[in-house]
Motif scaffolding. Sequence first.
Motif, mmCIF file in Angstrom:
data_model
loop_
_atom_site.group_PDB
_atom_site.id
_atom_site.type_symbol
_atom_site.label_atom_id
_atom_site.label_comp_id
_atom_site.label_asym_id
_atom_site.label_seq_id
_atom_site.Cartn_x
_atom_site.Cartn_y
_atom_site.Cartn_z
ATOM 1 N N ALA A 159 10.270 3.140 -0.749
ATOM 2 C CA ALA A 159 10.306 1.442 -0.216
ATOM 3 C C ALA A 159 9.476 2.270 1.272
ATOM 4 C CB ALA A 159 11.957 2.121 0.941
ATOM 5 N N ILE A 160 9.401 3.187 2.266
ATOM 6 C CA ILE A 160 8.146 3.556 2.908
ATOM 7 C C ILE A 160 5.997 3.131 2.079
ATOM 8 C CG2 ILE A 160 7.087 5.892 4.241
ATOM 9 C CD1 ILE A 160 9.996 6.839 4.174
ATOM 10 N N GLU A 161 6.250 3.765 1.482
ATOM 11 C CA GLU A 161 4.877 3.236 1.092
ATOM 12 C C GLU A 161 5.230 1.634 -0.034
ATOM 13 O OE1 GLU A 161 4.199 5.533 -3.477
ATOM 14 O OE2 GLU A 161 4.455 7.284 -2.230
ATOM 15 N N TRP A 162 6.052 1.218 0.400
ATOM 16 C CA TRP A 162 6.138 -0.473 -0.239
ATOM 17 C C TRP A 162 6.135 -1.024 0.689
ATOM 18 C CZ3 TRP A 162 4.821 -3.753 -3.306
ATOM 19 C CH2 TRP A 162 5.528 -5.291 -3.525
ATOM 20 N N ALA A 163 6.467 -0.115 2.210
ATOM 21 C CA ALA A 163 6.109 -1.405 3.973
ATOM 22 C C ALA A 163 4.803 -0.790 4.355
ATOM 23 C CB ALA A 163 7.503 -0.491 4.952
ATOM 24 N N ILE A 164 4.440 0.204 3.800
ATOM 25 C CA ILE A 164 3.038 0.573 4.222
ATOM 26 C C ILE A 164 1.791 -0.173 3.501
ATOM 27 C CG2 ILE A 164 0.813 1.828 4.476
ATOM 28 C CD1 ILE A 164 3.129 4.581 4.379
ATOM 29 N N LYS A 165 2.084 -0.421 1.804
ATOM 30 C CA LYS A 165 1.515 -1.911 1.429
ATOM 31 C C LYS A 165 1.553 -3.062 2.144
ATOM 32 C CE LYS A 165 1.298 -2.747 -3.485
ATOM 33 N NZ LYS A 165 1.361 -2.644 -5.017
ATOM 34 N N MET A 166 3.090 -3.596 2.327
ATOM 35 C CA MET A 166 3.078 -4.980 2.798
ATOM 36 C C MET A 166 2.424 -4.922 3.895
ATOM 37 S SD MET A 166 4.758 -6.424 0.563
ATOM 38 C CE MET A 166 3.717 -6.038 -0.126
#
Lengths: 257, 216
Positions: A159-166
């Motif tokens: 989830a954290i990596e995803w938020a950074i990517k988004m």
Amino acid sequence: MALAKRIIPCLDVDKGRVVKGVNFIDIRDAGNPVEVAKRYNEQGADEITFLDITASNEDRDTTVHMVEEIASEVFIPLTVGGGIRRCEDIRRMLNAGADKVGINTAAVFNPDFVREAAERFGRQCIVVAIDCKRVSADGEPGRWEIFTHGGRKPTGIDAIEWAIKMNDYGAGEILLTSMDRDGTKNGFDLDVTRAISNAIPIPVIASGGVGNLQHLADGVTEGHADAVLAASIFHFGEYSIPEAKAFMAAQGIEMRL
Amino acid sequence: MKTIAVIDYGMGNLHSVSKALEHVANNQRVVVTSDPDVIRQAEHVVLPGVGAIRDCMAEIRRLGVDKVVQENIASGKPFLGICVGYQALMQDSEENGGIPCLGHFDGHVRFFGDPLLDEKGEKLKVPHMGWNQVKQAHPHPIWQGIEDETRFYFVHSYYVEAANTDQVIGETRYGKTCHVALAQDNVVAVQFHPEKSHDAGLQLLKNFAEWDGKTA
């Protein structure tokens, strides 16, 4: 002088009615969305979010008309999520009067959609909704994974990596829902809220699990959220928006009163 | 019937602006249009805008909206710029690697910075999104009936730094001092979204709809 933290009542809408699920499953009727939106507007809500949980396309037309009706009477920001898969869906909701759209599953399956949408409509109107569950065991450092299909399907995405990517792809804001907490009234998952809010420059809306006013305040002070979203505590009259704002302001949180 | 023209150049959400104006207009019709003749005949003109400045300026120039804006401002009628429609009136913007704008007001549109810090050194989120207070730096007819330091709804990552502080009628602190409302003669422009700012925003739009374009 400072930017106020926001309180956002959320209306889960199914076939033109406001409903609220418990852990995304049980449904309880909470009224006509236009009436509910007007009530929250009068009470001083800072924004309103609609999640269209309708499955079929003809029912989605109901949602478009509902947004049109609300937008001609309610002059605060409106976000519409659910079923946003293509740029045409965004255009349709914006034309109906939405200010922002929430993109959830479509972002997971096609992250470039977020980039395309942000370039075309501006990142200020692109809210990426992240539904996550804690996957780490007790005592381990926190790990959270993205789930789709109402919390049933794991994706293996952190989830954290995803938020950074988004954020990199052009999201203007993150709506973060803890699927473990949603409907439980046990409060937000503050750990994941804080971890994501601290990791990205864009605002984070905490969602899932609010059962009382202290939970809202904790979302800001402990979770570092920029906005807090809740449904059932407002829909069923347990608390009003002014009560929530006064409570949070009394804890030193900047609010629009 | 008198007309308020909302200039449509294909950027952003004009529905909210026109609906809010319709809500407050008194014996005025609200038209969303890109037709120069319709805009020329309107008594009030609004230039809205959301999105990236590069795309907005490209469309403004492609559709000849730059000339329409210039002509309508010169005619002395009340003119309101909102958000990117405000930024477009400045000399240039740092967004998208630097974009020349219409240059009606002297001054620049600057990036908030990364990181953007508050007075206590804490990191602030960008975009500046939500309800912030506006200090009424100078009196103006659009502030009528609105208390000083009332909160308005903002969404922006770039802010205006005006060269002539006499033109600044509204200021907001967000890491920097942002000039969030400028006015000169018949032109007024705001960074926040009055159409999304509840009662205070509707009051501001009502003030504009009733304004004759004179400040004295």
